[in-house]
Design an enzyme around this catalytic site. Structure first.
Site, PDB file in Angstrom:
ATOM      1  N   ASN A   9       5.083  -0.565  -2.383  1.00  0.00           N
ATOM      2  CA  ASN A   9       4.065  -1.851  -2.860  1.00  0.00           C
ATOM      3  C   ASN A   9       3.817  -2.000  -4.070  1.00  0.00           C
ATOM      4  OD1 ASN A   9       2.245  -3.751  -3.079  1.00  0.00           O
ATOM      5  ND2 ASN A   9       0.662  -2.891  -1.722  1.00  0.00           N
ATOM      6  N   TRP A  10       4.716  -2.704  -5.001  1.00  0.00           N
ATOM      7  CA  TRP A  10       4.556  -2.559  -6.594  1.00  0.00           C
ATOM      8  C   TRP A  10       3.111  -2.994  -6.827  1.00  0.00           C
ATOM      9  CZ3 TRP A  10       9.809  -4.594  -8.910  1.00  0.00           C
ATOM     10  CH2 TRP A  10      10.643  -3.701  -8.591  1.00  0.00           C
ATOM     11  N   LYS A  11       2.469  -3.739  -6.068  1.00  0.00           N
ATOM     12  CA  LYS A  11       0.953  -4.504  -6.543  1.00  0.00           C
ATOM     13  C   LYS A  11       1.341  -5.414  -7.685  1.00  0.00           C
ATOM     14  CE  LYS A  11      -1.230  -0.831  -4.328  1.00  0.00           C
ATOM     15  NZ  LYS A  11      -2.742   0.006  -4.014  1.00  0.00           N
ATOM     16  N   HIS A  95      -3.480  -6.447   2.999  1.00  0.00           N
ATOM     17  CA  HIS A  95      -3.837  -4.928   2.184  1.00  0.00           C
ATOM     18  C   HIS A  95      -5.171  -5.139   1.971  1.00  0.00           C
ATOM     19  CE1 HIS A  95      -3.831  -2.307  -0.919  1.00  0.00           C
ATOM     20  NE2 HIS A  95      -2.523  -1.921  -0.444  1.00  0.00           N
ATOM     21  N   GLU A  97      -6.626  -4.666  -0.710  1.00  0.00           N
ATOM     22  CA  GLU A  97      -7.244  -4.872  -1.954  1.00  0.00           C
ATOM     23  C   GLU A  97      -7.260  -6.636  -1.774  1.00  0.00           C
ATOM     24  OE1 GLU A  97      -3.811  -3.304  -4.223  1.00  0.00           O
ATOM     25  OE2 GLU A  97      -4.916  -1.538  -4.062  1.00  0.00           O
ATOM     26  N   GLU A 167      -3.690   2.358   6.013  1.00  0.00           N
ATOM     27  CA  GLU A 167      -4.154   2.619   4.662  1.00  0.00           C
ATOM     28  C   GLU A 167      -5.694   3.074   4.528  1.00  0.00           C
ATOM     29  OE1 GLU A 167      -0.616   1.325   1.924  1.00  0.00           O
ATOM     30  OE2 GLU A 167      -2.149  -0.184   1.836  1.00  0.00           O
ATOM     31  N   GLY A 173      -4.777   4.844  -4.450  1.00  0.00           N
ATOM     32  CA  GLY A 173      -4.933   5.045  -5.723  1.00  0.00           C
ATOM     33  C   GLY A 173      -5.737   6.028  -6.441  1.00  0.00           C
ATOM     34  N   SER A 212      -2.258   7.156  -1.383  1.00  0.00           N
ATOM     35  CA  SER A 212      -1.749   8.362  -2.590  1.00  0.00           C
ATOM     36  C   SER A 212      -0.716   9.191  -1.692  1.00  0.00           C
ATOM     37  CB  SER A 212      -3.056   9.299  -2.740  1.00  0.00           C
ATOM     38  OG  SER A 212      -4.012   8.575  -3.361  1.00  0.00           O
ATOM     39  N   GLY A 233       2.264   3.110  -3.284  1.00  0.00           N
ATOM     40  CA  GLY A 233       1.931   2.225  -4.431  1.00  0.00           C
ATOM     41  C   GLY A 233       2.358   2.821  -5.587  1.00  0.00           C
ATOM     42  N   GLY A 234       1.638   3.578  -6.311  1.00  0.00           N
ATOM     43  CA  GLY A 234       1.840   4.215  -7.694  1.00  0.00           C
ATOM     44  C   GLY A 234       3.178   5.091  -7.592  1.00  0.00           C
TER      45      GLY A 234
HETATM   46  P1  13P Z   1      -1.220   4.251  -3.621  1.00  0.00           P
HETATM   47  O1  13P Z   1      -0.028   4.821  -3.194  1.00  0.00           O
HETATM   48  O2  13P Z   1      -1.106   4.220  -5.111  1.00  0.00           O
HETATM   49  O3  13P Z   1      -2.351   5.270  -3.354  1.00  0.00           O
HETATM   50  O4  13P Z   1      -1.224   3.093  -3.151  1.00  0.00           O
HETATM   51  C1  13P Z   1      -1.225   2.828  -1.567  1.00  0.00           C
HETATM   52  C2  13P Z   1      -1.161   1.238  -1.276  1.00  0.00           C
HETATM   53  O5  13P Z   1      -2.027   0.695  -1.323  1.00  0.00           O
HETATM   54  C3  13P Z   1       0.262   0.817  -0.824  1.00  0.00           C
HETATM   55  O6  13P Z   1       0.024  -0.470  -0.309  1.00  0.00           O
END
Ligand code: 13P
Length: 260
Positions: A9-11, A95, A97, A167, A173, A212, A233-234
């Protein structure tokens, strides 16, 4: 055995040049066949770039959200059929967020899930508790309510066409990961809820972990019996890390099949 899914998930990250390099590195390393399903969920403007660079590769692509409406006067929204028009196979839905920053309710997330399924997309439905909810002992209730709202709108057959992503909000993050045992406990709870809907189909539903996930913790998380991959994510923004997580997923699958 369920085939694992490693989805990035590149956000709201990326640009044409950086994406191009990342996608080329993924395709060069993964080639046409992969030991698990792989996807990148990208900002909508980059779907065309994914279609160009990933076509005929083992890396699928998708969106990070979609509208709960089919078409019409919904300025700024992107519909499920628009995602599908650009070859998307997946769409992240609900998600945390979006739940937190855009006020998405459980019912809205359920409606978006239905839109994704109708357009032939695989929804990756995110559920997870905040730290305060975990500390108050509410994890099961929170993720249960989030999942039940979706299940209320689905047919049993849909269970094999969805992915659930656990999640924990406090792990996203932050560098704090749920331990494999903590994650497994929630995944097993989610599978039991799916099984109450349809026991046979629930055995085939993939439940992935996100929060994470990194190269150094991916293998032990994905070795758990109900953890069927990761939503990253990251670590999905660097090919070396994303590829290491893909390798960890294969290692976890191989260990599981030789133990059978
Ligand atoms: P991180 O891997 O950066 O913690 O993000 C997870 C995430 O929100 C994937 O959708």
């Amino acid at each position: 055995m369920r085939r694992k899914l490693v989805a990035g998930n590149w956000k709201m990250n990326g640009n044409l040049a950086a994406n191009s390099a990342l996608l080329n590195e993924l395709v060069a390393a993964v080639g046409h066949g992969a030991p698990c399903d792989i996807a990148v969920c990208v900002p909508a403007p980059y779907l065309a770039q994914c279609q160009q660079q990933l076509v005929n590769s083992a890396v699928a692509w998708g969106g990070q959200d979609l509208s709960s409406h089919g078409a019409g006067a919904y300025t700024g929204e992107v519909s499920a059929t628009m995602l599908a028009d650009f070859g998307s196979q997946y769409a992240v839905v609900g998600h945390s967020e979006r739940r937190a920053m855009h006020g998405e309710s459980n019912v809205l997330v359920a409606q978006k899930t239905v839109c994704a399924l109708r357009a032939g997309l695989i929804p990756i439905i995110c559920v997870g508790e905040t730290l305060a909810e975990r500390e108050a002992g509410q994890t099961t209730d929170v993720v249960g309510d989030q999942l039940k709202a979706v299940l209320d709108l689905l047919e049993p057959a849909d269970l094999t066409r969805i992915v659930v992503a656990y999640e924990p909000v406090w792990a996203i993050g932050t560098g704090k990961t749920a331990t494999p045992a903590m994650a497994q406990e929630v995944h097993a709870t989610l599978r039991a809820l799916l099984a109450a809907h349809d026991p046979v189909a629930a055995a085939g539903t993939r439940i992935v972990y996100g929060g994470s996930m990194k190269p150094d913790n991916a293998r032990e998380l994905m070795a758990m019996p109900d953890i069927d991959g990761g939503l990253i994510g990251g670590a999905a923004l660097k090919s070396v890390d994303f590829l290491a997580i893909i390798a960890a997923s294969s290692a976890a699958s191989n260990a599981a099949s030789s133990a059978q």
